[in-house]
Scaffold this motif. Structure first.
Motif, mmCIF file in Angstrom:
data_model
loop_
_atom_site.group_PDB
_atom_site.id
_atom_site.type_symbol
_atom_site.label_atom_id
_atom_site.label_comp_id
_atom_site.label_asym_id
_atom_site.label_seq_id
_atom_site.Cartn_x
_atom_site.Cartn_y
_atom_site.Cartn_z
ATOM 1 N N ILE A 647 0.165 -0.871 -0.438
ATOM 2 C CA ILE A 647 0.012 -0.888 1.086
ATOM 3 C C ILE A 647 1.398 -1.374 1.543
ATOM 4 O O ILE A 647 1.898 -0.772 2.557
ATOM 5 C CB ILE A 647 -1.305 -1.964 1.691
ATOM 6 C CG1 ILE A 647 -2.392 -1.335 1.088
ATOM 7 C CG2 ILE A 647 -1.124 -2.108 3.138
ATOM 8 C CD1 ILE A 647 -3.627 -2.245 1.460
ATOM 9 N N ALA A 648 1.977 -2.346 1.283
ATOM 10 C CA ALA A 648 3.210 -2.781 1.355
ATOM 11 C C ALA A 648 4.416 -1.805 1.560
ATOM 12 O O ALA A 648 5.083 -1.616 2.691
ATOM 13 C CB ALA A 648 3.478 -4.194 0.957
ATOM 14 N N GLU A 843 -5.300 -1.433 8.132
ATOM 15 C CA GLU A 843 -4.796 -2.468 8.998
ATOM 16 C C GLU A 843 -5.719 -3.723 8.640
ATOM 17 O O GLU A 843 -4.853 -4.881 8.321
ATOM 18 C CB GLU A 843 -4.853 -2.505 10.396
ATOM 19 C CG GLU A 843 -3.656 -1.438 11.068
ATOM 20 C CD GLU A 843 -2.208 -1.800 10.491
ATOM 21 O OE1 GLU A 843 -1.543 -0.773 10.280
ATOM 22 O OE2 GLU A 843 -2.046 -2.950 10.824
ATOM 23 N N LYS A 846 -4.620 -4.471 4.811
ATOM 24 C CA LYS A 846 -3.135 -5.232 4.891
ATOM 25 C C LYS A 846 -3.334 -6.534 5.355
ATOM 26 O O LYS A 846 -2.631 -7.485 4.976
ATOM 27 C CB LYS A 846 -2.243 -4.139 5.868
ATOM 28 C CG LYS A 846 -1.033 -4.927 5.631
ATOM 29 C CD LYS A 846 -0.024 -4.193 6.841
ATOM 30 C CE LYS A 846 -0.022 -2.651 6.311
ATOM 31 N NZ LYS A 846 0.975 -1.836 7.311
ATOM 32 N N ASN A 849 -4.188 -8.899 2.751
ATOM 33 C CA ASN A 849 -3.374 -8.968 1.451
ATOM 34 C C ASN A 849 -4.098 -8.242 0.397
ATOM 35 O O ASN A 849 -3.765 -8.519 -0.975
ATOM 36 C CB ASN A 849 -2.986 -10.378 1.039
ATOM 37 C CG ASN A 849 -2.288 -11.141 2.128
ATOM 38 O OD1 ASN A 849 -1.284 -10.505 2.811
ATOM 39 N ND2 ASN A 849 -2.600 -12.339 2.290
#
Length: 878
Positions: A647-648, A843, A846, A849
C-alpha cells in the motif's frame, strides 16, 4: 479255682514291641496303653495310637478273685486308629483269659496275658521273664500241672461288665460328672461331681438333657461307645457314652464344658456367613447398572445373613416444607411375616420428631446398638410401633458428610448385636457409599459426555440420541417434526477481537435466549463452536416451525451488554421437516445444514426451509464432474497470477497462483464450481501438485529473466495438506524447478490449520525449516482465532474479502478489521487484505497500517504472459 484250696492268682502282661520284650505285673485297677509317654504302659510302635486301649480290673462275683478286661480306645470313648485284636479277632472289648495274645494294630506291638497261681510274692516282685517260669515251677509246683490257669465262671463276663461301670479310676474323686443308668431308664449311680452339677437329674430322669435320647441312641450305633454334645440351659457339654448290653448298663460322663467353645464356633460361623454376605452384596452393588436394584439385593443378602427381621437404608435431606434437616427411609428389606414401615419413616425432622439423639450419635461416627427397652421413651415409641425389640444402626458418610445410616432390626426377640454384625454393617455401609460415589461420578461423566460444558445444553451426541428416539414416536402418531440448524453470523470475529472469555459469555447468553424462545418439549443443543441444533418434536403445521424460527431471530435482536461492551449478533437458520425426502435422523440434519448455507447465501439473519432443489445436482454439474477427471491429462488447466501490492509504495511484492479450468465446451469454469468437485473426488491432490510445479517454474523463469525476485503464493487444499508425503513432494518440486525455498509461500485456510493443531504445527515447522513462507488464507471465515494460530509458525495473514466488501457499509466491520490488523501485527504477522476494489477501502486500510492488498482496484488475476508484461513494466530503468 485250683482244687479246694484258695490260691492267689497272679496276673502278668508280657509286652513285645520295637524296644524288645518285657513283663509287667498287673497290680493296679486301671491301665492305659498307647504310644504317648503319659500312658501307664507305653507301647513303642508307630502303628499304636496315642492312647490305644484301656485295661480294667473286674471282680469275679462271689469270689475274692478278679480278672482283666481290655477295651479299645481311650477314656473319652474314642476308638484307636488301627484297632485292637485278641487272638487274631478284632474286638472293642474282651475279657482276657490265660494265654490270650493281644495285637495293637499290627504285629509290631503285641502282648500276652497270663493268670498264674502258686507264685510267691517274692518271685512275683522280682524282675523275670515269664518264659523262664517253667524251670522255676518245676521245682516248686505240681509237676503234673505247673501252670494252673484261672478257670472263669460263665457269669464272670456279665459281672465284669457291671464292674466296668466303676472304671477303676476313682470315680468318686473325678471332678467330671459320671452318671450310670440301666436300660429301664433308672439312674443307678451319680458321682459327687454329677450330683453337684445336675441336682435334679434323678427326679427328672430320662427327660433331663443329659439322659434324653440315650436309650434310643445306644440302639442306633454300631460301637459300644460314642460321644455327643448336650445342651443344658445355656450351657453345652461334650458327653461320652459307654453302654454294655450284657450288664444292662449305660455309663456316661461329662468330658468337658464346651459352652464357650460353641459360642466361639457359632460366632466364627456367623462371621463367615456375614463376610460371605458382604462379598455377595458387593457384587450386586458393583454389577447392577441400576443403583436401586443393587441396594435392594444387597439389603436382602445382609438381612438373611444376619438373621435379622429388617434391614434399612435411611437418607438425610432437607424437609420439603420447613427446609430443616430430616431423614427418610429410602430402602427396606423385611422378612415375609414382617410388615413394611416405609410410610412411617418419611420426612422426619430430627429435632421435632424425637430423633435428635440419633443425629448426634451417628453424625459423630458412632453406632447405635441397643434393646428397645433401653432407648429413651420418645425413641421407643417409634420402635414399638414397628414391633422392633432391638436395633443396630451405623452411619453412612459421603464425602465427609453425614449422608444417612444403615440398620438392622429384630422383631422376634431381644437381641444383643455382636461385634461381627456391627463390623459387617460398617463394611456394607462403606460398600454402599462407594457405590453411591461411583454412581454420582458416572452420572456426572454421563452428563458431561452428553452436555456442553460451557452452555449446559445437550451436545451433539445427546441431540442425535433424542432425535433417534423421537422419530419412531412421530411416525407412529402420524406427526411430523423439524430439525433446525442455527449458526451465529460472524461470531468468530468477536472471539478474535475481544477474546474467548467474552466470547464464551456471549455464547452462554445467546444459548439462554434461544432456549427461552422455544416451546415446552423442544430441545436445543450446542452442535459445536457457534452452531446450534433445535429439535421440534411435535409439528402439525409448518406455521408452528416458522413461528419458532422467527422468535429465535427476534430473541437475538437486542444488544448483549457484557464487560462494558454492547454486542450485536445475528443468526442464520436452516430447517428440515420429517417427510419422504428427509426420512431419518442423518438426512434431517444433513438437509437442515444444507438449508443453513442457503440462508447464509441469502444474506444471513434469516431462515430457509430445505427443498430437494437445494441439494440436487443439475445435469451440467454431473457432466462437469466426469470431465474433470480428464482435464489434467488434456492440458485444460491453466494458472493465473494476481499481484500483491504494498500500500505504501505501490510495488508488487508477490504473486498468488490461481487455478483456472478452460473447458472445451463450457468455456471458463469458475473455481467455486469445480474445486469442490475436485476435493470430493480426490483429484485435488494431483491437480494441486501440478499447480505448485507450474507456479514454481514460472517464478524461476521470471528470476532467470532478470525480473525483481519475489514470492509466489500457492494454495494448499485440506486433502493436499493432509497427505503423508507433502513435505517430500514440495522439496522435490523445488529441486526440479530450481526455485529457492524462500521464494515460495504456501497458503492454507483456517479450517485446514486447526483441524489437527499438532499435525499442522509439525508440518509447518518442517516447511519453515526449509525456508518456505506460510500464510493463512481467507482469515475470518473459519472457526479459529489468532490466539490459537499464534501457536503455528506463520508469516502472513490474509483478511477475507467478505470483510472488505462490508467495510464501507457496516461501521462494526471496520472496527473488526482494525482489531485484526493490530492483533496480527502484534504477533509479528504481515497483513494482506483481499478483495480491495475502491479507493475508500484502500484509504481505510492505509490508515490502519495494513501492509499489502490484493484486488481489482490494482490487478485482476492475469495470465502468465500478462503478468510478465506487468513485471517488466515495473522494472526500474537504468
Amino acid at each position: 479255682m485250683l482244687g479246694n484250696e484258695r490260691e492267689k492268682i497272679r496276673h502278668l502282661l508280657v509286652i513285645q514291641d520295637l524296644e524288645g520284650r518285657r513283663t509287667v505285673p498287673l497290680r493296679e485297677t486301671t491301665y492305659s496303653l498307647g504310644r504317648h509317654p503319659a500312658n501307664t504302659i507305653v507301647l513303642a510302635s508307630r502303628s499304636v495310637s496315642m492312647q490305644h486301649a484301656i485295661l480294667l480290673r473286674v471282680t469275679v462275683p462271689e469270689t475274692d478273685q478278679y480278672g482283666f478286661q481290655i477295651i479299645d480306645g481311650n477314656y473319652k470313648g474314642k476308638g484307636s486308629t488301627n484297632g485292637l485284636f485278641v487272638n487274631g479277632n478284632k474286638c472293642y472289648s474282651h475279657n482276657l483269659r490265660h494265654g490270650d495274645v493281644i495285637a495293637f494294630g499290627s504285629n509290631k506291638a503285641q502282648a500276652k496275658y497270663y493268670a498264674i497261681s502258686n507264685i510267691s510274692e517274692q518271685v512275683f516282685s522280682e524282675s523275670f521273664d515269664v518264659e523262664d517260669l517253667s524251670g522255676f515251677f518245676s521245682e516248686q509246683a505240681s509237676p503234673a500241672n505247673p501252670f494252673q490257669t484261672l478257670a472263669i465262671d460263665p457269669s464272670f463276663e456279665a459281672a465284669s461288665e457291671s464292674a466296668l461301670a466303676r472304671l477303676a479310676s476313682f470315680p468318686e474323686l473325678i471332678p467330671n460328672p459320671i452318671i450310670e443308668m440301666d436300660f429301664e431308664g433308672t439312674v443307678t449311680y451319680l458321682n459327687p461331681a454329677a450330683a453337684l452339677k445336675f441336682p435334679k437329674l434323678r427326679e427328672v430322669g430320662t427327660q433331663h438333657p443329659i439322659l434324653t435320647g440315650l436309650l434310643s441312641g445306644v440302639n442306633n450305633v454300631e460301637k459300644s461307645s460314642f460321644v455327643r454334645e448336650v445342651e443344658v440351659g445355656t450351657e453345652v457339654f461334650e458327653q461320652s457314652v459307654l453302654y454294655l448290653p450284657q450288664s444292662d448298663l449305660i455309663r456316661t460322663f461329662i468330658i468337658r464344658d464346651i459352652t464357650e467353645q460353641k459360642q466361639v464356633t457359632a460366632e466364627l460361623r456367623q462371621r463367615d456367613r456375614l463376610l460371605q454376605a458382604v462379598a455377595e452384596a458387593a457384587n450386586y452393588l458393583l454389577g447392577e447398572m441400576n443403583f436401586e436394584t443393587g441396594i435392594d439385593l444387597a439389603l436382602a443378602v445382609l438381612g438373611e445373613a444376619a438373621q435379622a427381621d429388617r434391614a434399612y437404608l435411611f437418607q438425610n435431606h432437607l424437609h420439603p416444607v420447613t427446609k430443616e434437616l430430616a431423614v427418610s427411609l429410602r430402602f427396606e428389606w423385611t422378612r415375609s411375616f414382617v410388615t413394611s414401615t416405609h410410610q412411617h419413616w418419611q420426612n422426619l425432622p430430627y429435632q421435632t420428631s424425637g430423633l435428635a439423639r440419633w443425629y448426634t450419635v451417628l453424625s459423630s461416627g458412632n453406632a447405635i446398638s441397643e434393646l428397645t427397652q433401653k432407648f429413651p421413651i420418645a425413641e421407643q415409641e417409634f420402635l414399638i410401633r414397628d414391633g422392633i425389640q432391638s436395633l443396630l444402626l451405623v452411619p453412612l458418610r459421603l464425602e465427609n458428610e453425614f449422608w444417612g445410616y444403615l440398620g438392622l432390626a429384630d422383631c422376634t426377640f431381644e437381641r444383643h448385636w455382636s461385634r461381627h454384625e456391627e463390623s459387617t454393617l460398617l463394611t456394607m455401609a462403606a460398600s454402599i457409599i462407594s457405590t453411591q460415589q461411583r454412581q454420582q461420578v458416572e452420572e456426572k461423566i454421563r452428563y458431561q459426555a452428553l452436555h456442553d460444558v460451557l452452555t449446559g445444553l445437550p451436545n451433539r451426541l445427546l441431540f442425535n440420541e433424542l432425535l433417534s428416539k423421537t422419530l419412531p414416536n412421530a411416525t407412529r402418531k402420524g406427526e411430523s417434526l423439524a430439525v433446525i440448524f442455527l449458526d451465529l453470523d460472524r461470531f468468530k470475529v468477536i472471539n478474535d477481537t475481544l477474546g474467548h472469555t467474552l466470547g464464551d459469555q456471549l455464547l452462554q447468553n445467546v444459548a439462554q435466549r434461544l432456549k427461552d424462545s422455544l416451546r415446552g418439549g423442544d430441545t436445543i443443543a450446542r452442535w459445536g463452536g457457534d452452531e446450534f441444533t433445535i429439535l421440534l418434536p411435535r409439528v402439525n403445521d409448518i406455521q408452528e416451525v416458522t413461528q419458532v424460527a422467527q422468535r429465535m431471530l427476534q430473541a437475538l435482536e437486542d444488544a448483549f451488554h457484557l464487560q462494558g461492551h454492547e454486542l450485536y449478533v445475528t443468526a442464520s437458520l436452516g430447517i428440515a421437516l420429517l417427510d419422504q425426502n428427509s426420512p431419518d435422523a442423518e438426512t434431517l440434519i444433513q438437509h437442515a445444514d444444507t438449508a443453513l448455507y442457503y440462508a447464509k447465501d441469502k444474506g444471513r439473519n434469516n431462515y430457509q426451509y430445505y427443498s430437494v432443489s437445494l441439494s440436487a445436482k443439475n445435469p451440467e454439474l454431473l457432466t462437469l464432474e466426469k470431465s474433470l477427471r480428464y482435464a489434467l491429462e488434456r492440458d485444460e488447466f491453466t494458472v493465473y497470477y494476481q499481484p500483491r501490492v504494498n500500500i505504501a509504495t505501490g510495488e508488487i511484492t508477490g504473486m498468488e497462483a490461481l487455478l483456472r479450468w478452460q473447458h472445451p465446451e463450457m468455456g471458463l469454469v469458475a473455481p467455486s464450481v469445480f474445486i469442490p468437485l475436485a476435493e470430493e473426488s480426490g483429484l485435488i491432490i494431483p491437480i494441486g501438485e501440478w499447480v505448485l510445479r507450474t507456479a514454481c517454474s514460472q517464478n524461476k523463469t521470471w528470476q532467470d529473466a532478470g525480473l525483481q525476485p519475489m514470492t509466489i503464493a500457492v494454495n494448499l487444499s485440506l486433502k493436499q495438506f493432509r497427505q503423508p508425503k507433502l513435505v517430500e513432494i514440495i522439496a522435490e518440486v523445488l529441486a526440479q524447478t530450481g526455485l529457492e525455498a524462500h521464494f515460495l509461500e504456501l497458503e492454507i485456510t483456517e479450517t485446514t490449520a486447526i483441524e489437527d493443531l499438532d499435525f499442522t504445527r509439525t508440518v509447518l515447522e518442517n516447511l519453515q525449516q526449509m525456508g518456505i513462507h506460510i500464510s493463512i488464507d481467507d482469515f475470518g471465515t473459519g472457526h479459529s482465532s489468532l490466539s490459537r494460530l499464534q501457536l503455528l509458525p506463520l508469516h502472513n495473514l490474509k483478511i477475507d474479502k467478505s470483510f472488505i466488501q462490508d467495510l464501507t457499509r457496516d461501521v462494526k466491520v471496520a472496527h473488526i478489521i482494525k482489531a485484526i490488523v493490530g492483533l496480527g501485527q502484534s504477533l509479528g504477522l504481515k497483513l494482506t487484505a483481499e478483495g480491495v476494489e475502491n479507493e475508500e477501502e484502500l484509504e481505510f486500510l492505509k490508515s490502519i497500517n495494513c501492509e499489502d492488498v490484493q484486488g481489482f482496484l490494482f490487478y485482476r488475476p492475469l495470465s502468465a504472459q500478462k503478468a510478465t508484461e506487468i513485471l517488466e513494466s515495473k522494472q526500474p530503468t537504468l
